[in-house]
Design an enzyme around this catalytic site. Sequence first.
Site, mmCIF file in Angstrom:
data_model
loop_
_atom_site.group_PDB
_atom_site.id
_atom_site.type_symbol
_atom_site.label_atom_id
_atom_site.label_comp_id
_atom_site.label_asym_id
_atom_site.label_seq_id
_atom_site.Cartn_x
_atom_site.Cartn_y
_atom_site.Cartn_z
ATOM 1 N N HIS A 183 2.851 -3.343 5.424
ATOM 2 C CA HIS A 183 1.580 -3.996 5.098
ATOM 3 C C HIS A 183 1.492 -5.284 5.912
ATOM 4 O O HIS A 183 2.302 -6.196 5.738
ATOM 5 C CB HIS A 183 1.474 -4.283 3.605
ATOM 6 C CG HIS A 183 1.193 -3.065 2.794
ATOM 7 N ND1 HIS A 183 1.570 -2.942 1.465
ATOM 8 C CD2 HIS A 183 0.561 -1.911 3.104
ATOM 9 C CE1 HIS A 183 1.186 -1.755 1.008
ATOM 10 N NE2 HIS A 183 0.574 -1.115 1.985
ATOM 11 N N ARG A 185 -0.287 -8.017 6.142
ATOM 12 C CA ARG A 185 -0.503 -9.377 5.646
ATOM 13 C C ARG A 185 0.697 -9.968 4.919
ATOM 14 O O ARG A 185 0.710 -11.159 4.609
ATOM 15 C CB ARG A 185 -1.704 -9.390 4.714
ATOM 16 C CG ARG A 185 -1.547 -8.571 3.438
ATOM 17 C CD ARG A 185 -2.889 -8.426 2.745
ATOM 18 N NE ARG A 185 -2.813 -7.808 1.423
ATOM 19 C CZ ARG A 185 -3.888 -7.543 0.679
ATOM 20 N NH1 ARG A 185 -5.088 -7.835 1.125
ATOM 21 N NH2 ARG A 185 -3.755 -6.995 -0.512
ATOM 22 N N ASN A 254 1.490 2.684 3.536
ATOM 23 C CA ASN A 254 2.231 3.019 2.323
ATOM 24 C C ASN A 254 1.445 3.932 1.389
ATOM 25 O O ASN A 254 1.767 4.044 0.207
ATOM 26 C CB ASN A 254 2.647 1.745 1.577
ATOM 27 C CG ASN A 254 3.930 1.928 0.803
ATOM 28 O OD1 ASN A 254 4.855 2.600 1.267
ATOM 29 N ND2 ASN A 254 4.017 1.336 -0.379
ATOM 30 N N SER A 308 5.485 -7.847 -0.293
ATOM 31 C CA SER A 308 5.174 -9.003 -1.115
ATOM 32 C C SER A 308 3.755 -8.812 -1.649
ATOM 33 O O SER A 308 2.946 -8.139 -1.009
ATOM 34 C CB SER A 308 5.289 -10.304 -0.308
ATOM 35 O OG SER A 308 4.104 -10.654 0.348
ATOM 36 N N TYR A 309 3.470 -9.322 -2.843
ATOM 37 C CA TYR A 309 4.370 -10.238 -3.492
ATOM 38 C C TYR A 309 4.428 -9.874 -4.972
ATOM 39 O O TYR A 309 3.653 -9.042 -5.450
ATOM 40 C CB TYR A 309 3.885 -11.691 -3.304
ATOM 41 C CG TYR A 309 2.648 -12.061 -4.107
ATOM 42 C CD1 TYR A 309 2.773 -12.773 -5.292
ATOM 43 C CD2 TYR A 309 1.396 -11.661 -3.694
ATOM 44 C CE1 TYR A 309 1.663 -13.112 -6.041
ATOM 45 C CE2 TYR A 309 0.281 -11.990 -4.437
ATOM 46 C CZ TYR A 309 0.406 -12.705 -5.619
ATOM 47 O OH TYR A 309 -0.694 -13.013 -6.365
ATOM 48 N N GLU A 382 9.423 -6.347 -3.957
ATOM 49 C CA GLU A 382 8.244 -7.199 -3.803
ATOM 50 C C GLU A 382 8.697 -8.652 -3.917
ATOM 51 O O GLU A 382 9.092 -9.111 -4.995
ATOM 52 C CB GLU A 382 7.197 -6.878 -4.879
ATOM 53 C CG GLU A 382 6.647 -5.460 -4.805
ATOM 54 C CD GLU A 382 5.451 -5.348 -3.866
ATOM 55 O OE1 GLU A 382 5.073 -6.380 -3.258
ATOM 56 O OE2 GLU A 382 4.900 -4.245 -3.751
#
Length: 445
Positions: A183, A185, A254, A308-309, A382
Amino acid sequence: MFLTLVVIAAFCVTNALANFTSYEGYKIYEFKAENTTQQETLEILAQNDAYDFFTRPRIFGLPIRVLVAPADQLQFQQTLEAAKIAYTIVNENFGQSVEVERKLNSMYPKQRNAAPGSISFDVYQRYDVIAAYMEELAKRYSSRVKVTSIGDSYEGRQLHAITITNGDGAANKNVILMDAGIHAREWIAPAAALYVIQQLVENYKQNSRLLTSYDWIIVPLLNPDGYEYSHTHERLWRKTRKPVTIICAGTDGNRNFDIHWGKVGASHTACADTFRGQTAFSEPETQALRDLMHSLTGRAKFYLTLHSYGNYLLYPWGYTSALPKNWRDIDDIARAGAAAIKTATGTEYTVGSSTNVLYAAAGGSDDYALGKAQIPISITMELPSAGQQFDPPLSKIEELASETWIGIKAMAENVIEKYKSAIERKKPRKLRFKNVGDTQTCIYS
């Protein structure tokens, strides 16, 4: 002269940021679901792509955070109030926070305070710096480190995997496989992966036992196209960058794995953040990880993917509330990591299956690792946010990465103990004597 240079640098950074997506006026709300009725309301809200749910735990009392655009805030607040869900606004202007972060990350030297041949954790490193660091490690520690490309991203960036060993040349050791950055970001995840690499390579003496009978293979940045785009254009970009339609690009990596693909928790809408892809494994990035997993069948005992997160250690299944047959083994490993972190820093992690702790989402890499690639221990970690969602302050990067390493190390130690390698099983047993009553008995151990 110095002041002039600072002004010029600030001007250049400001111009470079001109193409960034603005989140001016966006607010971040935090609240908790205290009962089933409130949880049902939140499930309905989460289906609206206008609301960006940063966290969505299914366990009552855990904090939920949502980013809402200015035009949607009144209706969002009214919905919460009608459901008697108390909320607080933890960020009044997310756009301002993003601007500050970008400027700082752009202005600071990428390798500030880093020793020669090492890497700095003062900033969020970009793709080129990450790639160069791994190549430098491979040169400096050639007997223990190898860097390979497991494929190319859609935009042609190499997907680097670093293999770390103890240099004894033994073949077919068990493997711990780790990745980060699927991911885009979630910048802290690749940073934490780099920290693990640093500890295993540069601090080898302190961690050599982790490499005695296991090799580590780490892909620190699985989605480099999206990661770079999140630095240069849109801070909250999550997906890959392969075009889907004329106006929509990217797939949620994902949600793209071929295990109950698209069954639940993934969108069929191309512009959605959780778009599952046009087909399973439509993305070169997920194909590369799939192939790497299968190349390690029988050897890989532990798959860990960093995200995260939220302070969670999650495991399959993501597509159903049912648990895998070996869930107790996975749970034990995850709890060992959580306990180590809590003991060392006081940070608490919630442990459980993805569906039961957060939400159902099919097509995840952790489900695929366990269900299709036959890697017995599969966990999603995470990482914490330090109060700043996907962008912990630069001052917190190394602290969070170090804390994460404590948990990873504890989990790895438990996996290594649980799944003895062929090398360990073949070790000659030592002859020793044990007193039994008045006699000595010869035994092997």
